[in-house]
Write an enzyme that holds these catalytic residues in place. Sequence first.
Site, PDB file in Angstrom:
ATOM      1  N   LEU A   1       0.859  -1.195   0.000  1.00  0.00           N
ATOM      2  CA  LEU A   1       0.000   0.000   0.000  1.00  0.00           C
ATOM      3  C   LEU A   1       0.884   1.230   0.000  1.00  0.00           C
ATOM      4  O   LEU A   1       1.775   1.335   0.836  1.00  0.00           O
ATOM      5  CB  LEU A   1      -0.807   0.083   1.291  1.00  0.00           C
ATOM      6  CG  LEU A   1      -2.054  -0.739   1.524  1.00  0.00           C
ATOM      7  CD1 LEU A   1      -2.614  -0.365   2.896  1.00  0.00           C
ATOM      8  CD2 LEU A   1      -3.097  -0.498   0.453  1.00  0.00           C
ATOM      9  N   HIS A   2       0.649   2.145  -0.911  1.00  0.00           N
ATOM     10  CA  HIS A   2       1.401   3.395  -0.864  1.00  0.00           C
ATOM     11  C   HIS A   2       0.686   4.580  -1.491  1.00  0.00           C
ATOM     12  O   HIS A   2       1.165   5.697  -1.438  1.00  0.00           O
ATOM     13  CB  HIS A   2       2.764   3.227  -1.529  1.00  0.00           C
ATOM     14  CG  HIS A   2       2.670   3.161  -3.023  1.00  0.00           C
ATOM     15  ND1 HIS A   2       2.193   2.069  -3.689  1.00  0.00           N
ATOM     16  CD2 HIS A   2       2.962   4.085  -3.970  1.00  0.00           C
ATOM     17  CE1 HIS A   2       2.197   2.307  -4.982  1.00  0.00           C
ATOM     18  NE2 HIS A   2       2.658   3.520  -5.195  1.00  0.00           N
TER      19      HIS A   2
END
Length: 364
Positions: free
Chosen positions: A205-206
């Site tokens: 996740l980013h």
Amino acid sequence: MITILNVCGARPNFMKIAPLMRAYRAHPTIRPVLVHTGQHYDKNMSDLFFTQLQIPEPDVNLEVGSGSHAVQTAQIMQRFEPVVLEHRPQWVLVVGDVNSTIACGLVAVKLGVKLAHVEAGLRSFDRDMPEEVNRVLTDAISDLLFVSEPSGIENLRREGVSDGRVHFVGNVMIDTLRASRDQAERSPVLEQLGLRKGEYNVVTLHRPSNVDDPATLGRIATAFEEIQKDLPIVFPMHPRTVANLEKLGLAGRFRAMAGLRIVEPLGYLDFMKLTANAAVVLTDSGGIQEETTILGVYCLTIRENTERPVTITQGTNQLVGTDPERIIAAYRRCRATPLRSAPVPDKWDGKAAERIAAILAAQG
Ligand code: UD1
């Protein structure tokens, strides 16, 4: 001689530039110059990829580092302009959709240098994503547009790009995946993390929309709390996400999950081995949606849209958004249903970079 300045800057660029640098070798008339903008600079966000993918040392490193969008984009432009003036290339080639892509593209066209964009035409139709803005703008100023999937051709046609500039060449990221599979297979990462094939999940996740907002990240955490009870989750964490967990006060919730293990960002080969053997991959990355399609691993994309629709129609990808119940329900369906082998998207055959190099060589 055709001098081509090739630009890379951030992690997802490196696996796209690697096969191109290799493919140029078959064309003695092409003189490639490699420019690293320095948008990503940590060892395991950059150097490791150069070593593992055997990318030649960059001829130039602009060393811009991190900053706000305006600062980062402006600094890349300022530092790239003298490089273009010095090398006087016939072409600047940019890949993907990061700030380095639009910054260098803009410099090229303002200096009257022709611009080639690899991975053109992808659209999420979500202008809140910085990458979507970068994609639309880069395509609008490119002379040659290399497309990875059929949706790209339609999108560019709708935006009025003439067909003669658009080439459906396939997916350079998949060139790298195919070229690296044997090497990735030998990675010891599963033993190092104490994991058994098919008995763990992988999370990445980013995206700012997911990790900059406490309510959204909190909803995603609720889903992970449930999923990690079924199978352990390995979470190689992007530096932006690491910083935000603390800032948003969510670090405690992540630490409290006994089945969730946060690890440093991994190199390409370890990450490929990890993904290839996962039960389910949950991600907001663009590239991972494509890689799981070829690896034949379920991908649940924690977003409401994708610029890569072929991974849904012909791949293993599903959009699940950020509602925990929807994520958990999709996860349970994956666990209950053996994955049927999906067809390989057209031209994701490992030869995209060769096609691009041949087209550039023929431009003169
Ligand atoms: C960028 C790209 C995104 C891509 C992602 C892959 C843009 C607009 N976004 O997002 O499309 O999916 O890369 O990783 O270009 N940082 C480090 N070390 C590094 C690099 C970054 O610690 O080597 C930290 C810095 O605190 C920085 C933050 O991560 O402020 C974000 O980096 P940045 O390059 O601005 O954007 P990404 O979120 O990585």
